[in-house]
Design a protein around this motif. Structure first.
Motif, PDB file in Angstrom:
ATOM      1  N   GLU A 154       0.834  -1.181   0.000  1.00 18.44           N
ATOM      2  CA  GLU A 154       0.000   0.000   0.000  1.00 18.44           C
ATOM      3  C   GLU A 154       0.870   1.232   0.000  1.00 18.44           C
ATOM      4  OE1 GLU A 154      -2.192  -0.193   3.672  1.00 18.44           O
ATOM      5  OE2 GLU A 154      -0.625   0.911   4.703  1.00 18.44           O
ATOM      6  N   GLN A 155       0.263   2.303  -0.430  1.00 14.54           N
ATOM      7  CA  GLN A 155       0.961   3.580  -0.481  1.00 14.54           C
ATOM      8  C   GLN A 155       0.054   4.618   0.136  1.00 14.54           C
ATOM      9  OE1 GLN A 155       2.696   4.747  -4.326  1.00 14.54           O
ATOM     10  NE2 GLN A 155       1.455   6.585  -4.197  1.00 14.54           N
ATOM     11  N   GLU A 156       0.609   5.497   0.953  1.00 12.16           N
ATOM     12  CA  GLU A 156      -0.191   6.532   1.588  1.00 12.16           C
ATOM     13  C   GLU A 156       0.264   7.891   1.096  1.00 12.16           C
ATOM     14  OE1 GLU A 156       0.353   6.001   5.748  1.00 12.16           O
ATOM     15  OE2 GLU A 156      -0.615   4.047   5.778  1.00 12.16           O
ATOM     16  N   SER A 157      -0.688   8.782   0.889  1.00  5.59           N
ATOM     17  CA  SER A 157      -0.320  10.152   0.559  1.00  5.59           C
ATOM     18  C   SER A 157      -1.231  11.082   1.349  1.00  5.59           C
ATOM     19  CB  SER A 157      -0.468  10.416  -0.943  1.00  5.59           C
ATOM     20  OG  SER A 157      -1.740  10.016  -1.384  1.00  5.59           O
ATOM     21  N   SER A 158      -0.671  12.191   1.800  1.00  4.60           N
ATOM     22  CA  SER A 158      -1.413  13.107   2.656  1.00  4.60           C
ATOM     23  C   SER A 158      -1.131  14.550   2.268  1.00  4.60           C
ATOM     24  CB  SER A 158      -1.002  12.923   4.123  1.00  4.60           C
ATOM     25  OG  SER A 158      -1.373  11.649   4.583  1.00  4.60           O
ATOM     26  N   VAL A 159      -2.177  15.368   2.338  1.00  2.00           N
ATOM     27  CA  VAL A 159      -2.029  16.813   2.215  1.00  2.00           C
ATOM     28  C   VAL A 159      -2.164  17.380   3.628  1.00  2.00           C
ATOM     29  CG1 VAL A 159      -2.958  18.924   1.212  1.00  2.00           C
ATOM     30  CG2 VAL A 159      -3.009  16.798  -0.101  1.00  2.00           C
ATOM     31  N   VAL A 160      -1.066  17.904   4.168  1.00  2.00           N
ATOM     32  CA  VAL A 160      -1.028  18.338   5.568  1.00  2.00           C
ATOM     33  C   VAL A 160      -1.275  19.847   5.620  1.00  2.00           C
ATOM     34  CG1 VAL A 160       0.319  18.242   7.692  1.00  2.00           C
ATOM     35  CG2 VAL A 160       0.568  16.451   5.992  1.00  2.00           C
ATOM     36  N   ARG A 161      -2.536  20.218   5.386  1.00  2.00           N
ATOM     37  CA  ARG A 161      -2.914  21.631   5.353  1.00  2.00           C
ATOM     38  C   ARG A 161      -4.367  21.780   5.806  1.00  2.00           C
ATOM     39  NH1 ARG A 161       1.595  22.361   4.867  1.00  2.00           N
ATOM     40  NH2 ARG A 161       2.813  23.692   3.495  1.00  2.00           N
ATOM     41  N   PHE A 162      -4.699  22.970   6.293  1.00  2.00           N
ATOM     42  CA  PHE A 162      -6.105  23.336   6.472  1.00  2.00           C
ATOM     43  C   PHE A 162      -6.573  23.965   5.158  1.00  2.00           C
ATOM     44  CE2 PHE A 162      -4.500  23.598  10.900  1.00  2.00           C
ATOM     45  CZ  PHE A 162      -5.341  22.657  11.464  1.00  2.00           C
ATOM     46  N   ILE A 163      -7.564  23.341   4.508  1.00  2.00           N
ATOM     47  CA  ILE A 163      -8.043  23.832   3.223  1.00  2.00           C
ATOM     48  C   ILE A 163      -9.279  24.690   3.482  1.00  2.00           C
ATOM     49  CG2 ILE A 163      -8.667  23.164   0.884  1.00  2.00           C
ATOM     50  CD1 ILE A 163      -6.016  21.974   1.742  1.00  2.00           C
ATOM     51  N   SER A 164      -9.371  25.807   2.769  1.00  2.00           N
ATOM     52  CA  SER A 164     -10.317  26.906   2.983  1.00  2.00           C
ATOM     53  C   SER A 164      -9.760  27.761   4.116  1.00  2.00           C
ATOM     54  CB  SER A 164     -11.736  26.445   3.359  1.00  2.00           C
ATOM     55  OG  SER A 164     -12.337  25.765   2.297  1.00  2.00           O
ATOM     56  N   ASP A 165      -8.704  28.438   3.857  1.00  2.00           N
ATOM     57  CA  ASP A 165      -8.086  29.269   4.874  1.00  2.00           C
ATOM     58  C   ASP A 165      -7.641  30.575   4.248  1.00  2.00           C
ATOM     59  OD1 ASP A 165      -6.746  29.681   7.549  1.00  2.00           O
ATOM     60  OD2 ASP A 165      -5.069  29.964   6.168  1.00  2.00           O
ATOM     61  N   PRO A 166      -7.865  31.734   4.857  1.00  2.00           N
ATOM     62  CA  PRO A 166      -8.586  31.879   6.116  1.00  2.00           C
ATOM     63  C   PRO A 166     -10.086  31.696   5.893  1.00  2.00           C
ATOM     64  CG  PRO A 166      -8.033  34.030   5.263  1.00  2.00           C
ATOM     65  CD  PRO A 166      -7.409  33.032   4.318  1.00  2.00           C
TER      66      PRO A 166
ATOM     67  N   ASN B  34      -4.891   8.417   7.193  1.00  2.00           N
ATOM     68  CA  ASN B  34      -3.533   8.091   7.623  1.00  2.00           C
ATOM     69  C   ASN B  34      -3.093   8.866   8.856  1.00  2.00           C
ATOM     70  OD1 ASN B  34      -3.282   6.607   5.150  1.00  2.00           O
ATOM     71  ND2 ASN B  34      -2.900   8.560   4.121  1.00  2.00           N
ATOM     72  N   LEU B  35      -3.414  10.154   8.899  1.00  2.00           N
ATOM     73  CA  LEU B  35      -2.808  11.038   9.890  1.00  2.00           C
ATOM     74  C   LEU B  35      -3.844  11.650  10.824  1.00  2.00           C
ATOM     75  CD1 LEU B  35      -0.268  13.141   7.780  1.00  2.00           C
ATOM     76  CD2 LEU B  35       0.224  11.210   9.287  1.00  2.00           C
ATOM     77  N   PRO B  36      -3.545  11.713  12.127  1.00  2.00           N
ATOM     78  CA  PRO B  36      -4.374  12.522  13.023  1.00  2.00           C
ATOM     79  C   PRO B  36      -3.973  13.994  12.905  1.00  2.00           C
ATOM     80  CG  PRO B  36      -2.616  11.487  14.264  1.00  2.00           C
ATOM     81  CD  PRO B  36      -2.444  11.050  12.822  1.00  2.00           C
ATOM     82  N   HIS B  37      -4.878  14.872  13.248  1.00  2.00           N
ATOM     83  CA  HIS B  37      -4.576  16.299  13.295  1.00  2.00           C
ATOM     84  C   HIS B  37      -5.222  16.881  14.543  1.00  2.00           C
ATOM     85  CE1 HIS B  37      -2.873  16.266   9.305  1.00  2.00           C
ATOM     86  NE2 HIS B  37      -3.970  15.728   8.805  1.00  2.00           N
ATOM     87  N   THR B  38      -4.834  18.102  14.887  1.00  2.00           N
ATOM     88  CA  THR B  38      -5.520  18.834  15.952  1.00  2.00           C
ATOM     89  C   THR B  38      -5.886  20.218  15.441  1.00  2.00           C
ATOM     90  OG1 THR B  38      -3.719  20.077  17.020  1.00  2.00           O
ATOM     91  CG2 THR B  38      -3.919  17.719  17.594  1.00  2.00           C
ATOM     92  N   ILE B  39      -6.864  20.810  16.100  1.00  2.00           N
ATOM     93  CA  ILE B  39      -7.208  22.215  15.888  1.00  2.00           C
ATOM     94  C   ILE B  39      -6.998  22.870  17.242  1.00  2.00           C
ATOM     95  CG2 ILE B  39      -9.055  23.848  15.343  1.00  2.00           C
ATOM     96  CD1 ILE B  39      -9.247  20.304  14.012  1.00  2.00           C
ATOM     97  N   THR B  40      -5.999  23.742  17.324  1.00  2.00           N
ATOM     98  CA  THR B  40      -5.564  24.256  18.618  1.00  2.00           C
ATOM     99  C   THR B  40      -5.467  25.772  18.581  1.00  2.00           C
ATOM    100  OG1 THR B  40      -4.293  22.222  18.924  1.00  2.00           O
ATOM    101  CG2 THR B  40      -3.761  24.092  20.367  1.00  2.00           C
ATOM    102  N   PHE B  41      -6.259  26.425  19.437  1.00  2.00           N
ATOM    103  CA  PHE B  41      -6.227  27.881  19.592  1.00  2.00           C
ATOM    104  C   PHE B  41      -5.530  28.206  20.912  1.00  2.00           C
ATOM    105  CE2 PHE B  41      -9.724  27.098  16.759  1.00  2.00           C
ATOM    106  CZ  PHE B  41      -9.761  28.191  15.908  1.00  2.00           C
ATOM    107  N   GLY B  42      -4.627  29.167  20.875  1.00  2.00           N
ATOM    108  CA  GLY B  42      -3.990  29.613  22.120  1.00  2.00           C
ATOM    109  C   GLY B  42      -2.873  28.696  22.548  1.00  2.00           C
ATOM    110  N   THR B  43      -2.829  28.430  23.868  1.00  2.00           N
ATOM    111  CA  THR B  43      -1.702  27.708  24.449  1.00  2.00           C
ATOM    112  C   THR B  43      -1.700  26.239  24.018  1.00  2.00           C
ATOM    113  OG1 THR B  43      -1.961  29.140  26.366  1.00  2.00           O
ATOM    114  CG2 THR B  43      -0.541  27.219  26.636  1.00  2.00           C
ATOM    115  N   GLU B  44      -0.537  25.752  23.583  1.00  2.00           N
ATOM    116  CA  GLU B  44      -0.413  24.333  23.221  1.00  2.00           C
ATOM    117  C   GLU B  44      -0.471  23.470  24.476  1.00  2.00           C
ATOM    118  OE1 GLU B  44       2.556  22.816  20.590  1.00  2.00           O
ATOM    119  OE2 GLU B  44       2.780  24.764  19.601  1.00  2.00           O
ATOM    120  N   PRO B  45      -1.253  22.396  24.464  1.00  2.00           N
ATOM    121  CA  PRO B  45      -1.303  21.512  25.636  1.00  2.00           C
ATOM    122  C   PRO B  45      -0.046  20.649  25.709  1.00  2.00           C
ATOM    123  CG  PRO B  45      -2.607  20.605  23.859  1.00  2.00           C
ATOM    124  CD  PRO B  45      -2.092  21.930  23.358  1.00  2.00           C
TER     125      PRO B  45
END
Ligand SMILES: [Cu+2]
Length: 193
Positions: free
Chosen positions: A69-81, A98-109
């Motif tokens: 198998e082959q994996e490909s990912s676009v690591v971006r927020f699309i529709s920004d701003p 394939n990949l988890p992401h987070t949406i993080t405002f302010g201080t990184e946990p």
């Protein structure tokens, strides 16, 4: 379903040179990366009653190949701003198996896995937070698809692939994916009055 093997003499020229195969590889790579944009589920035009604007938090694809198998990912927020009005809700959807992401405002946990304590869960399973000021911090936790289904293995529960934020006040709200901000996975929500 049949095929033919042409065996050339050692001194005969090959039908294609390396540049031909490089160009084909580039075409296939482009197809893999652009195809989801035609039919994704996180764009603004998606009919959805749970949010006012949609942002795709990454795209990805798993392809079967002769080698496995082959994996490909676009690591971006699309529709920004993204631009909304005060009181409206933005929904991020991770379309990448394939990949988890987070949406993080302010201080990184310190721990990126769980959502911050202010995050609630909507009836449809999506996480949801409310941001009242540009100094607020909120963190989606990992937004990701469940692992692959495998034969003979009990099916994993569905993953949480959506995160919503309702913005109550005008302002400019930058955010990041804490896993991939070093790759440029950052965005901004502009909230008008
Ligand atoms: Cu990410």
């Amino acid at each position: 379903m049949d095929g033919t093997i042409h065996v050339l003499g050692a001194s005969q020229p090959l039908p294609h040179d390396q540049a031909f195969y490089d160009a084909r590889a580039a075409d296939e790579r482009k197809d893999l990366l652009t195809e989801p944009f035609d039919s994704d589920s996180g764009r603004d035009n998606q009919p959805n009653h749970n949010h006012d604007k949609g942002v795709a938090a990454g795209f990805g694809k798993i392809s079967a190949t002769a080698g496995g198998e082959q994996e490909s990912s676009v690591v971006r927020f699309i529709s920004d701003p993204v631009q909304i009005r005060a009181g409206q809700t933005v929904e991020w959807a991770n379309n990448d198996p394939n990949l988890p992401h987070t949406i993080t405002f302010g201080t990184e946990p310190a721990n990126p896995v769980p959502p911050s304590p202010d995050v609630t869960v909507d009836a449809d399973g999506a996480r949801h937070a409310v941001i009242n000021s540009t100094s607020d911090s909120t963190h989606s936790g990992l937004i990701s698809a469940a692992g692959h289904e495998r034969l003979g293995v009990r099916q994993a529960p569905l993953g949480v692939t959506r995160f919503r934020v309702t913005f109550t006040h005008a302002g400019t709200y930058p955010y990041i994916c804490v896993l991939h901000d070093n790759l440029g996975m950052k965005g901004t929500v502009i909230v008008g009055p």
